[in-house]
Design an enzyme around this catalytic site. Structure first.
Site, PDB file in Angstrom:
ATOM      1  N   ILE A  32       0.827  -1.200   0.000  1.00  0.00           N
ATOM      2  CA  ILE A  32       0.000   0.000   0.000  1.00  0.00           C
ATOM      3  C   ILE A  32       0.864   1.255   0.000  1.00  0.00           C
ATOM      4  O   ILE A  32       0.563   2.239  -0.673  1.00  0.00           O
ATOM      5  CB  ILE A  32      -0.952  -0.022   1.206  1.00  0.00           C
ATOM      6  CG1 ILE A  32      -2.028  -1.105   0.990  1.00  0.00           C
ATOM      7  CG2 ILE A  32      -1.617   1.341   1.426  1.00  0.00           C
ATOM      8  CD1 ILE A  32      -2.873  -1.385   2.205  1.00  0.00           C
ATOM      9  N   TYR A 181      -0.424  -8.668  15.640  1.00  0.00           N
ATOM     10  CA  TYR A 181      -0.403  -7.723  14.520  1.00  0.00           C
ATOM     11  C   TYR A 181      -1.579  -6.753  14.613  1.00  0.00           C
ATOM     12  O   TYR A 181      -1.418  -5.529  14.501  1.00  0.00           O
ATOM     13  CB  TYR A 181      -0.459  -8.472  13.185  1.00  0.00           C
ATOM     14  CG  TYR A 181      -0.655  -7.533  12.010  1.00  0.00           C
ATOM     15  CD1 TYR A 181       0.406  -6.782  11.530  1.00  0.00           C
ATOM     16  CD2 TYR A 181      -1.909  -7.390  11.411  1.00  0.00           C
ATOM     17  CE1 TYR A 181       0.229  -5.894  10.458  1.00  0.00           C
ATOM     18  CE2 TYR A 181      -2.096  -6.513  10.357  1.00  0.00           C
ATOM     19  CZ  TYR A 181      -1.023  -5.776   9.880  1.00  0.00           C
ATOM     20  OH  TYR A 181      -1.213  -4.897   8.842  1.00  0.00           O
ATOM     21  N   LYS A 185      -1.483  -2.552  15.089  1.00  0.00           N
ATOM     22  CA  LYS A 185      -2.146  -1.565  14.231  1.00  0.00           C
ATOM     23  C   LYS A 185      -3.157  -0.746  15.031  1.00  0.00           C
ATOM     24  O   LYS A 185      -3.335   0.456  14.783  1.00  0.00           O
ATOM     25  CB  LYS A 185      -2.824  -2.262  13.052  1.00  0.00           C
ATOM     26  CG  LYS A 185      -1.884  -3.049  12.155  1.00  0.00           C
ATOM     27  CD  LYS A 185      -0.769  -2.193  11.566  1.00  0.00           C
ATOM     28  CE  LYS A 185      -1.258  -1.239  10.495  1.00  0.00           C
ATOM     29  NZ  LYS A 185      -0.146  -0.495   9.858  1.00  0.00           N
TER      30      LYS A 185
END
Length: 316
Positions: A32, A181, A185
């Site tokens: 991204i 994870y 975030k």
């Protein structure tokens, strides 16, 4: 123009010009982050790729120049897993002011073993959150020197179902890669919202916004031979998923809009329009657990203690 009409008139393929501005994209060499950098390069801005891999950064720059012939793009070495290197990385930018940073870089581990950074922090939390927390401290003077700079933090839809455990931020007691994870975030997103609160309280001209890409798959991402190759099998296999999710080029849209949209203001969360998973970018309500002030304050204090720096001390 009203905020409503500004939202309606946004066109992801006709971005506003940003000539003379300088944007830093962490992890701009892949995924991204690469498409954020490519799309921002088409606005006339100077885009700096922050990457720990020089060869990958060179390949990404070559790809951007092939797709955006007038691109002003360069790279700096940036290793978010090595906190002691970040001040020098910021100095190597060689700019007097920075108009935006997109906190995008990150790591995701699928393998069960827990790994640590050189500073002894769990790798995903240490890179994805603590690295960006510390980087913001060193970038703040450059951001404050710009007329109206923005810090855009790229979170993840994976964070929506997670909750932070302030007593086990580094997953020492219970390490599960996907959960760790998602929590890393979530920590990034919580930091982005809390940063904006502190910027507003200080009367700063810098604003902080948060974005998430929704569902972004490699199999739906257009090929960029130097960076990402998508074979026929991947295209065919990913086709059914396109009803629900999208490629990483579209996953970049919320962060790009958060950087460029003149109607955007601090504290907003940007995500895809359709169920938060795909489609053009729009503002959406900040998720309740991301906006939790007590958790955010505890996270900020813990991050300050773990990194030895405090972005708040550089706000002006």
């Amino acid at each position: 123009m009203s905020s409503h009409s500004a939202h309606r008139s946004w066109n992801v393929r006709r971005l506003p010009r940003a000539d003379g501005r300088v944007f830093l994209v962490t992890g701009g060499n892949a995924g991204i982050g690469y498409f954020v950098a490519e799309q921002l390069s088409a606005t006339g801005a100077t885009v700096v790729l922050g990457s720990r891999d020089t060869a990958k950064a060179e390949a990404a720059m070559a790809s951007i120049r092939a797709h955006v012939p007038e691109a002003r793009v360069r790279a700096v070495r940036l290793d978010l897993a090595d906190l002691s290197s970040l001040e020098a990385s910021v100095a190597s930018l060689g700019v007097r002011q920075l108009d935006a940073v997109v906190h995008n870089a990150g790591v995701a581990l699928d393998d069960p073993p827990r790994r640590e950074t050189v500073d002894g922090h769990e790798l995903m939390f240490g890179t994805n959150h603590l690295g960006h927390f510390a980087l913001t401290r060193w970038l703040m003077p450059l951001l404050s020197a710009a007329p109206a700079a923005r810090v855009v933090t790229t979170g993840s839809f994976a964070a929506k179902s997670e909750r932070l455990d302030p007593d086990d931020l580094q997953s020492r007691k219970d390490y599960r890669p996907k959960r760790t994870y998602g929590r890393s975030k979530l920590a990034q997103m919580s930091f982005g919202v809390e940063l904006d609160r502190r910027l507003r309280a200080a009367g700063s001209t810098v604003t902080s916004l948060v974005a998430h890409p929704g569902g972004a798959l490699d199999s739906l991402t257009p090929s960029r031979p130097q960076v990402h190759a998508r074979g026929i099998g991947a295209r065919l296999g990913g086709a059914p998923a396109a009803l629900l999710v999208q490629g990483k080029d579209a996953g970049a849209w919320p962060a790009v809009r958060a950087v460029l949209d003149p109607s955007a203001h601090g504290g907003l969360l940007w995500g895809p329009r359709v169920f938060g998973l795909r489609g053009e970018p729009r503002p959406e309500p900040v998720w309740g657990h991301v906006a939790d002030r007590s958790v955010a304050a505890r996270l900020w204090d813990a991050s300050r203690d773990l990194t030895g720096v405090d972005p708040g001390t550089a706000i002006r």
